[in-house]
Design an enzyme around this catalytic site. Sequence first.
Site, PDB file in Angstrom:
ATOM      1  N   GLU A   1      52.274  -5.509 109.869  1.00  0.00           N
ATOM      2  CA  GLU A   1      52.929  -6.356 110.871  1.00  0.00           C
ATOM      3  C   GLU A   1      53.553  -7.584 110.219  1.00  0.00           C
ATOM      4  O   GLU A   1      54.689  -7.980 110.540  1.00  0.00           O
ATOM      5  CB  GLU A   1      51.895  -6.766 111.925  1.00  0.00           C
TER       6      GLU A   1
ATOM      7  N   CYS B   1      41.645 -11.960 115.026  1.00  0.00           N
ATOM      8  CA  CYS B   1      40.298 -11.396 114.882  1.00  0.00           C
ATOM      9  C   CYS B   1      39.237 -12.171 115.666  1.00  0.00           C
ATOM     10  O   CYS B   1      38.156 -11.643 115.935  1.00  0.00           O
ATOM     11  CB  CYS B   1      39.888 -11.368 113.411  1.00  0.00           C
TER      12      CYS B   1
ATOM     13  N   SER C   1      49.062 -11.923 116.098  1.00  0.00           N
ATOM     14  CA  SER C   1      49.083 -10.513 115.744  1.00  0.00           C
ATOM     15  C   SER C   1      48.654  -9.698 116.955  1.00  0.00           C
ATOM     16  O   SER C   1      47.741 -10.083 117.685  1.00  0.00           O
ATOM     17  CB  SER C   1      48.130 -10.248 114.583  1.00  0.00           C
TER      18      SER C   1
ATOM     19  N   CYS D   1      32.925 -16.803 110.866  1.00  0.00           N
ATOM     20  CA  CYS D   1      31.913 -16.034 111.603  1.00  0.00           C
ATOM     21  C   CYS D   1      30.500 -16.232 111.070  1.00  0.00           C
ATOM     22  O   CYS D   1      29.529 -16.019 111.800  1.00  0.00           O
ATOM     23  CB  CYS D   1      32.262 -14.551 111.568  1.00  0.00           C
TER      24      CYS D   1
ATOM     25  N   GLU E   1      35.339 -10.610 125.216  1.00  0.00           N
ATOM     26  CA  GLU E   1      36.433  -9.770 124.716  1.00  0.00           C
ATOM     27  C   GLU E   1      36.242  -8.303 125.092  1.00  0.00           C
ATOM     28  O   GLU E   1      37.189  -7.617 125.481  1.00  0.00           O
ATOM     29  CB  GLU E   1      36.531  -9.908 123.198  1.00  0.00           C
TER      30      GLU E   1
ATOM     31  N   GLU F   1      47.612  -5.273 110.233  1.00  0.00           N
ATOM     32  CA  GLU F   1      48.091  -6.661 110.261  1.00  0.00           C
ATOM     33  C   GLU F   1      49.016  -6.947 109.081  1.00  0.00           C
ATOM     34  O   GLU F   1      50.021  -7.657 109.213  1.00  0.00           O
ATOM     35  CB  GLU F   1      46.891  -7.614 110.245  1.00  0.00           C
TER      36      GLU F   1
ATOM     37  N   GLU G   1      42.305  -4.415 129.004  1.00  0.00           N
ATOM     38  CA  GLU G   1      43.251  -3.690 128.146  1.00  0.00           C
ATOM     39  C   GLU G   1      42.565  -3.017 126.951  1.00  0.00           C
ATOM     40  O   GLU G   1      43.202  -2.254 126.216  1.00  0.00           O
ATOM     41  CB  GLU G   1      44.349  -4.639 127.643  1.00  0.00           C
TER      42      GLU G   1
ATOM     43  N   LYS H   1      32.791 -12.321 121.798  1.00  0.00           N
ATOM     44  CA  LYS H   1      33.086 -10.895 121.802  1.00  0.00           C
ATOM     45  C   LYS H   1      32.475 -10.199 123.022  1.00  0.00           C
ATOM     46  O   LYS H   1      32.907  -9.110 123.392  1.00  0.00           O
ATOM     47  CB  LYS H   1      32.623 -10.263 120.498  1.00  0.00           C
TER      48      LYS H   1
END
Length: 583
Positions: free
Chosen positions: A283, A300, A320, A504, A362, A280, A367, A359
């Site tokens: 990037e 994230c 990102s 989190c 996710e 990141e 993908e 998650k």
Amino acid sequence: MKTVNITIDGVSMQVPEGITILEAARMAGIKIPTLCFLKDINEIGACRMCVVEITGARALQAACVYPVAEGLDIKTNSPAVRSARKVTLELILSNHERKCLTCVRSENCELQSLAKDLGIEEIRYQGEQTNLPIDDLSPSIVRNPNKCILCRRCVSVCKKIQTVGVIDTMGRGFSSTVGSAFGMPLVETPCVNCGQCIAVCPVGALTEKSDVAKVWDAIADKEKHVVFQTAPAVRFSIGEAFGMPIGSRPTGKMVTAIKRLGADKVFDTDTAADLTIMEEGTELLNRIKNGGKLPLITSCSPGWIKFCEHNFPDFLDNLSSCKSPHQMFGAVLKTYYAKQQGIDPKDIYVVSVMPCIAKKFEAGRPEMNASGYPDVDVVITTRELARMIKEAGIDFDALPDSDFDDPMGNASGAGVIFGATGGVMEAALRTVAEVVTGKTLDNIEFDCVRGIEGIKEASVDLNGTEVKLAVASGLGNARALLEKIRAGEADYHFIEIMACPGGCVNGGGQIIQPSQVRSWVDLRVERAKATYEEDRDLPIRKSHENPFVKKLYDEYYGEPGSHQAHHDLHTHYTARDNYPVKD
């Protein structure tokens, strides 16, 4: 501050003007029972459990919404008050699905605790039992309306704090329910799976979809190489399930417990957080140098990503392309690690222990399959891990400490602080600042991005270039920030967004604390303190100094942003409808 004189249960006291009777009672050391109340989220006086008697008033009043005034004489424990509370609770229980022995919230249920505290020995009123269908189609959330007590906490947090608003109270009287538009299942709405509704539910009406059975099956399968990875925030909440104070740091006990469950390896997701920073950070620098799309926004938090897909598709190019740390780790485990260990990727079973139920959604994204197999096979929450430990009969308090397994090694402190709002930003700054300036930072703690404020703004000088930063936690704050950018009222280079307020550490999969605790103790603050304490105790505190990450690039990826790194560690996102569709 102006004060007023009041009397509570015969005790005269001065209290700040404008506070509620509930708050004044706490100052006097008196605990008034509550059910619908949740400070700063749901203060509506609907359940009537907190009623008190006020001399001169015609009726009992709800303490959670009644402001103090000069000369008030309040009784919190009179016969009328005790009788009213008991009758109210019995009426709530009269049509509640009382399957307490098999309920996931047994022994951590506010309704159950109130029944015990108020001396409920029988249910004198037998109401008509609701028999509504359970919504379990979501990969993350299960809704059981038969256990709902209509406290409306979930509605308030979804609508007011997260500004998602996919659930609301519908119907009138006995027909009242909490549900989605047109009675649709959550999976067909713009629900982002953040799980904040679960975190505030006082009963078992909202729970995560349990994947514990899948994990036990994998452990029992001799053909599977079962790898657990634990997110940084998990260690700062898991102890609460075993009676430890909020903010405890039983990291070593947690690792030992997982090994005793039967895991073949236990790794630290913080290692992948360090890897995330390398990708990141690269990037970000590339976008700044080469005129790429700015601001760069962190990716994230999967709840935030889905929120962006629904509500801000015009910002998808700003996200990102990095996978979240646990998905990166899954990809590394089934590519690099599989080759190093001589294990077929199909036989590696990755269990992510996360503070986040988004998650679960996710991990099912098609993908996320760098090896040709899902990067992560199953996600369990901090709560699910605690249940597994209890089911296995492990005495958590008595466990010795263990280290995370090699060859992944221990992570840096930068990876640890990912669990708190501002942590991803600070971790990135520790690395990016040294890469750009070529100098070692004198102070690696960036206080400008710490704290639980909903939106934080800062700027740093990177070798003569001013980099403007913003940090937001909670989706309502994310919405406000992005709308400000849309309107041309703000300009940033780098933005960190976390779906859950405080980050989190306050995720929807963390150990649930009752309103009598979370209304008065800021879980975000106490768990974040532990995060920064652990960071300071670690020998390595910068992502780019993590020896394993260096080795990974030397042996496999070459450099951050390489073709192989992009194949394994990066992804893409998709615009989604932001309204329920009824066929």
